[in-house]
Design a protein around this motif. Structure first.
Motif, short mmCIF file in Angstrom:
data_model
loop_
_atom_site.label_atom_id
_atom_site.label_comp_id
_atom_site.label_asym_id
_atom_site.label_seq_id
_atom_site.Cartn_x
_atom_site.Cartn_y
_atom_site.Cartn_z
N ALA A 70 -13.17 5.67 23.16
CA ALA A 70 -14.33 5.75 22.27
C ALA A 70 -15.05 7.09 22.42
CB ALA A 70 -15.30 4.61 22.58
N ASP A 71 -15.55 7.57 21.31
CA ASP A 71 -16.39 8.78 21.28
C ASP A 71 -15.74 10.00 21.92
OD1 ASP A 71 -18.46 7.30 20.02
OD2 ASP A 71 -19.13 6.59 21.99
N SER A 72 -14.44 10.15 21.75
CA SER A 72 -13.77 11.34 22.28
C SER A 72 -13.41 12.26 21.11
CB SER A 72 -12.52 10.96 23.06
OG SER A 72 -11.62 10.22 22.29
N SER A 73 -13.58 13.55 21.35
CA SER A 73 -13.25 14.53 20.32
C SER A 73 -12.67 15.76 21.00
CB SER A 73 -14.49 14.90 19.53
OG SER A 73 -14.17 15.84 18.54
N PRO A 74 -11.41 16.11 20.75
CA PRO A 74 -10.50 15.40 19.84
C PRO A 74 -10.20 14.01 20.39
CG PRO A 74 -9.26 17.01 21.12
CD PRO A 74 -10.73 17.21 21.45
N GLN A 75 -9.73 13.15 19.48
CA GLN A 75 -9.46 11.76 19.86
C GLN A 75 -8.49 11.70 21.02
OE1 GLN A 75 -10.68 8.60 18.44
NE2 GLN A 75 -9.85 8.12 20.46
N ARG A 76 -8.85 10.91 22.02
CA ARG A 76 -8.00 10.70 23.18
C ARG A 76 -7.54 9.25 23.18
NH1 ARG A 76 -7.87 14.87 26.36
NH2 ARG A 76 -7.18 13.80 28.23
N TYR A 77 -6.42 9.02 23.85
CA TYR A 77 -5.85 7.69 23.98
C TYR A 77 -5.55 7.43 25.44
CZ TYR A 77 -5.49 8.03 19.00
OH TYR A 77 -5.82 8.18 17.68
N ARG A 78 -5.79 6.20 25.87
CA ARG A 78 -5.63 5.81 27.26
C ARG A 78 -4.42 4.89 27.38
NH1 ARG A 78 -10.32 3.40 27.68
NH2 ARG A 78 -11.33 5.30 28.35
N VAL A 79 -3.65 5.08 28.46
CA VAL A 79 -2.56 4.17 28.77
C VAL A 79 -3.19 2.84 29.14
CG1 VAL A 79 -0.58 3.70 30.26
CG2 VAL A 79 -1.11 6.06 29.59
N ALA A 80 -2.82 1.80 28.43
CA ALA A 80 -3.42 0.48 28.65
C ALA A 80 -3.06 -0.02 30.05
CB ALA A 80 -2.94 -0.50 27.60
N ALA A 81 -4.08 -0.35 30.82
CA ALA A 81 -3.88 -0.80 32.20
C ALA A 81 -3.18 -2.15 32.27
CB ALA A 81 -5.23 -0.86 32.92
N ASP A 82 -3.35 -2.96 31.25
CA ASP A 82 -2.79 -4.31 31.27
C ASP A 82 -1.69 -4.48 30.22
OD1 ASP A 82 -4.45 -4.08 29.10
OD2 ASP A 82 -5.48 -5.98 29.40
N SER A 83 -0.94 -3.42 29.98
CA SER A 83 0.10 -3.47 28.95
C SER A 83 1.27 -4.34 29.39
CB SER A 83 0.62 -2.06 28.65
OG SER A 83 1.77 -2.14 27.82
N GLU A 84 1.45 -5.45 28.70
CA GLU A 84 2.56 -6.35 28.99
C GLU A 84 3.90 -5.66 28.72
OE1 GLU A 84 4.04 -10.87 27.91
OE2 GLU A 84 2.18 -10.11 27.04
N LEU A 85 3.94 -4.86 27.65
CA LEU A 85 5.20 -4.17 27.32
C LEU A 85 5.58 -3.17 28.41
CD1 LEU A 85 7.60 -3.58 25.52
CD2 LEU A 85 6.16 -1.97 24.26
N LEU A 86 4.63 -2.37 28.89
CA LEU A 86 4.96 -1.41 29.94
C LEU A 86 5.40 -2.13 31.22
CD1 LEU A 86 2.25 1.39 29.47
CD2 LEU A 86 4.66 1.42 28.78
N ASP A 87 4.77 -3.26 31.53
CA ASP A 87 5.20 -4.05 32.69
C ASP A 87 6.65 -4.50 32.51
OD1 ASP A 87 2.73 -3.79 33.92
OD2 ASP A 87 2.03 -5.78 33.32
N LEU A 88 6.98 -5.02 31.33
CA LEU A 88 8.34 -5.48 31.07
C LEU A 88 9.34 -4.32 31.12
CD1 LEU A 88 7.60 -7.99 28.17
CD2 LEU A 88 8.41 -8.56 30.48
N LEU A 89 8.96 -3.17 30.58
CA LEU A 89 9.85 -2.01 30.61
C LEU A 89 10.09 -1.55 32.05
CD1 LEU A 89 8.60 0.01 27.52
CD2 LEU A 89 10.75 -1.25 27.76
N HIS A 90 9.07 -1.63 32.91
CA HIS A 90 9.26 -1.29 34.33
C HIS A 90 10.26 -2.26 34.97
CE1 HIS A 90 6.52 2.01 35.11
NE2 HIS A 90 5.62 1.41 34.37
#
Length: 102
Positions: A70-90
């Protein structure tokens, strides 16, 4: 059958049908949860073009691996800490590496 698979791809095919999505997901797997990127930084980290990140950003957000800061310029994106997909990929990564090292 190929046309049918292309028209109604499985979830797996959605992820792997574009090489740059795989590279981006691989980079996100290496990143610590909570790490932030601009689109350009993510492109550099993943070794893909900025256009690839722009093209696949909505997919990455829908898969809940990236979340906007939120409120980042330029827009920033954060790696989701609770990403189920990233957990499965690991898990898949660990399994494949284990099988190949035998």
């Amino acid at each position: 059958m190929d046309e049918l698979r292309d028209e109604y791809p499985s979830g797996w095919r959605i992820i792997v049908q574009n090489e740059s999505v795989g590279y981006i997901l691989d980079a996100l797997m290496d990143a610590l949860p909570g790490r932030e990127f601009t689109k350009s930084e993510l492109a550099t980290e993943a070794g893909v073009s900025r256009q690839s990140v722009y093209t696949h950003l909505e997919l990455l957000r829908a898969l809940e691996v990236l979340e906007p800061v939120a409120d980042s310029s330029p827009q920033r994106y954060r790696v989701a800490a609770d990403s189920e997909l990233l957990d499965l990929l690991h898990q898949v990564n660990g399994f494949v590496n284990g099988q190949l090292s035998q």
